[in-house]
Each structure stands twice: as structure tokens, then as C-alpha cells.
Scaffold this active site. Sequence first.
Site, PDB file in Angstrom:
ATOM      1  N   ASP A  41     -53.968 -14.583  -6.002  1.00 13.09           N
ATOM      2  CA  ASP A  41     -52.888 -14.389  -6.967  1.00 13.09           C
ATOM      3  C   ASP A  41     -52.096 -15.685  -7.146  1.00 13.09           C
ATOM      4  OD1 ASP A  41     -51.411 -12.582  -8.660  1.00 13.09           O
ATOM      5  OD2 ASP A  41     -49.807 -12.628  -7.180  1.00 13.09           O
TER       6      ASP A  41
ATOM      7  N   GLU B 227     -56.545 -16.283 -10.018  1.00 17.80           N
ATOM      8  CA  GLU B 227     -55.652 -15.696 -11.029  1.00 17.80           C
ATOM      9  C   GLU B 227     -54.972 -16.870 -11.717  1.00 17.80           C
ATOM     10  OE1 GLU B 227     -52.503 -15.197 -12.952  1.00 17.80           O
ATOM     11  OE2 GLU B 227     -51.638 -14.920 -10.957  1.00 17.80           O
TER      12      GLU B 227
ATOM     13  N   ASP C 115     -50.903  -5.305 -13.799  1.00 20.44           N
ATOM     14  CA  ASP C 115     -49.585  -5.656 -14.336  1.00 20.44           C
ATOM     15  C   ASP C 115     -49.445  -5.342 -15.820  1.00 20.44           C
ATOM     16  OD1 ASP C 115     -48.353  -6.605 -12.014  1.00 20.44           O
ATOM     17  OD2 ASP C 115     -49.187  -8.609 -12.252  1.00 20.44           O
TER      18      ASP C 115
END
Length: 523
Positions: free
Chosen positions: A321, A368, A422
Amino acid sequence: MLQQRSSGLLLHITSLPSAHGVGDLGPEAYRFADFLESAGQTYWQILPLTPVDPGAGFSPYSSPSAFAGNVLMISLEKLAEEGLLREEDLTTLHEKPLEDVTLSEPSAGDPAVLAGPLVLAPSTLHAAWLKKRPLLEQAAETFRRDASIARQADYVQFIERQAHWLDDYALFSALQEDTGEPFWLRWPEELVRRNPDAISQHTERLRDKIELIKIQQFFFFGQWNELIYYCYARKIHLIGDIPIYVQFNSADVWANPTMFKLDENLQPLYVAGAPPDYFSEYGQRWGNPIYDWEEHERTGFAWWMRRMRHQMSLYSLTRLDHFLGFAVYWEIPASEPTAKVGEWVKAPIEAFMHAMYRQFVTLPIIAEDLGARTADVQPHLRHYGIPGMRVIQFGFGEDLPTSSHIVHNHAENFVVYSGTHDNNTTLGWFRESSEAVCERLNDYMGFPVTTENVVDQVCRLTMQSVARLAIIPVQDLLKLDETNRMNTPGLGGRSWQWRLQPDQLTPEAAEWLLKLTKMTGRG
């Protein structure tokens, strides 16, 4: 990195159906693996497995440990099969309505509670913790008393292999409960500074409590490994997820303060976040302490190497991430209440990547690379052959012809998503999109896109992409609306609660996905 065309579904463990208020590593996880196999899928992507923090709205991206497992995910049914719980214990638990405990607030000594404002919307996750915790401790006591010699040997081997993080985490959790103070910076000074004599003394004094915590971690990783083997036998691979930053109130910062930019009082000098942009006037102040990258580099990135090795033992692929933070990060003075004041600081990505390759030769990771300044990391991803992410929902802005997210601009070494955890569900995204976005979607498809066909069409675009790996959230497979999204950033305790309902995954859904998978060369 990605060698062949394949696809999978995104569903976090806690989103599985369960009689206990939160998905776990029990029967429903195995049923989902069977569904993946019947639908011709190769991957099951999840969110971080680490413990959650009520103070951060139960976000799996904010944890008291970068290594520990979330014991909420332990299957009580599997503990009962092992003889560590009685069937009547589970019957009693089933008869206790979840609503009876939902509004109970955590006590100060609850090790699940960490520092910070408590975000307690009516939460099934917190209610589940209050229901399950006594039985997990009961099972751990039974194991300590009655485990066979073979199982005891397995446990000893586990705690020896995981000692590099487990000893600190277990002591950290035990001290939170023992002191009644969840925030380590408010403990007695000798514990805050980790005085060796004090650490030794409290470790001995809390020996029983520490052992129960370690046994529960043993339960978690044992059940996780059993699920992995079941999936592997069906040619299904797990994709995990780790946040780049760790929470300040964590065993990691308490045990490794020199790895972070802290002052002489062990308070953060700087915190992480993102600068103001079109969507946010004040930016995003995440509050995580900033790494002291010079110190990490001096040690050969030893802490990160341990963390990555741990992740690689759990998953076939790991999503990193906020990969941008390895190259450049937004540093906010800790005294600033928002992210408006800060500066971009370079991180030693070249040295870090070289250290990773020296340790692991190949890197089974996904970067990401969404959001601002993604251009900063693209040369590194290309150089090291690391796949980035593309999200179909992001492709229909004003920059459609040149957008990296629109299908005609995709490349092979990427992972393409219809949406992520998200994002809104695709149906919710379409309903809330502007007239201009809907018009561009119609023009791109060549026919009117409606609420009846939008999810099918976006899933088709996802699977038709030249990107070698395609991932579809389960909510999109089931054509669910905006009330079923997993996370709305900034919403705290109202996020992360979504759960799949029993029998929602039908043979018809598996047949549709299998047909699409074969047609697009992913099966």
C-alpha cells in the site's frame, strides 16, 4: 512478475458470513475457496490480516502490530473440532444476540483498545470481539493445560520462529491490559524506555498472560496455514496487503523507536499524510510516525526484510500500500493539525530495492501506485518489473483518451481492478457519477449504459484488459449498490463492517464468472 493471464476476487476475511458477527477462518472461508474454484479463479485477494484498533474505526490499515494476526478471525468451530472448546460453548454464543453487546464500550484495559479518539458507531466488529474474546482465552487455557506432546512441540517451534516480533507484541499487549493504559507512552518510565531489568521483571510477572496471547497467535497462524494449503490444492493463490506505515501506538514503534523520527521524549517529530489537492483543501493527516530511513539503511533495512519475509510466508503475492512512500513522502510536522504544512522528502528507494533483491531474488509484490505523484514511482516499477494497479472506475474523467486507467492504455504487467476496497461499488459509482462521466462511459461503450447493465460492462472491461491479472470485488460480481461498499475513506467506524450474506454466492454467479474468465483467456 505476472507470467500468465489470470483473475480473482477481492473479499476480506472479516466480510465472510459468520454466526459470530465477523468473518473468520472457519467453514465459510473454505466454502469461498470452493466457489473460487468453481468460478475458474486463480486468486483470492484480502486486506491486511493484522489486529485492528477500535480507535481507528477498526481499519485493517491501522494496527498495533505489523506482524501479529487478528485473533478476531480465529474460527471457534475449528477450535471446537480440536477439542479446545465444547459444542455447548458455541451454542451458548449463538444464542446471545449480537445486538446485546454492540453498544458496550471497551474498558481502558482492553488490549484491543489503543490510544486516540474512539470511533464507535454501532459496530459488529466490536460486538464480535466482546463475544469471542472470553472463548478464545478459554481455548488458550485449555491448550496450555491439555495439549498433546506433538501439539506442544508445534507451539514451541512456532514461538521460536516468530520470536523476533512475537515476544515484543505479547508483552506489549499484556502490559496494555495489566496497566489499564492502552497507550505505551503513558506507561511507567522504565517501561516506556524499555529498561532491560524492568522488561525482564514484567515479562516474568506477566508470564501466564503473555503465554495466552502467544497461544492465540499460534491458533491464528495455524488456521491460516490450513486455509492456504486447502486453497493451494485447488490452485488458488492468496494476495495479501500491507500498509507502508505503522501505527504510533504499536508494539513496532515501542520496540524499535530508533527506526522512526521521534524526539527525546519519544514523541513523533513528523507524521505521514498527503498534501492538499483538488479533493481535499487541507490534505490528509494520517498521523503515522515517519521512518528514519537513514537508520533503516544503516541496518541494511533489517526490519523491513523481516517484515517482507513474514508476508511472503503468508501469501503468493503481496500488495504494498502507498508504494509512493518508498520513493518520496509528504512529511508533516507533528505539531500541525492538518496536512497543509509539510514538504516532500525523498526516500532511499534504490538502496531499499537493492536490499530486497539481495534478500529475495524475486519479489512477489504488487505496487499500489494510485493517487498524486504516481509518475515518481513508474520508472522504478518498470526497472524492477513490479506490477502496478489500474482501476477501471478511474478511467472516465476528462483525461479519458490519455488516462492510464482506461482500458486502451493498459499494459501487460499490471493488475486491473473494476474498483478497490476504497472505491464505491461499481453500481454505486455509476449512480453517483456526474452526467459528463456517464456520457463518456456511453460514448466509450458505444451504447447506453444503465443501472441494469453497467456492472456487467465494467466487469467485462476489467477482464478484457491486456493486464495479466484482473481482480473484481465480490460486491461487483453480485451487482451490489453503494450501501455495500467496504470503506469510505474518512468515515471511521462506519467503514469495514460489510459482510457477505449466507448463500449470496450462487451457482449462477460462478457460472457467469467462469464463462467470462474462459472467454478472456484467464482460466
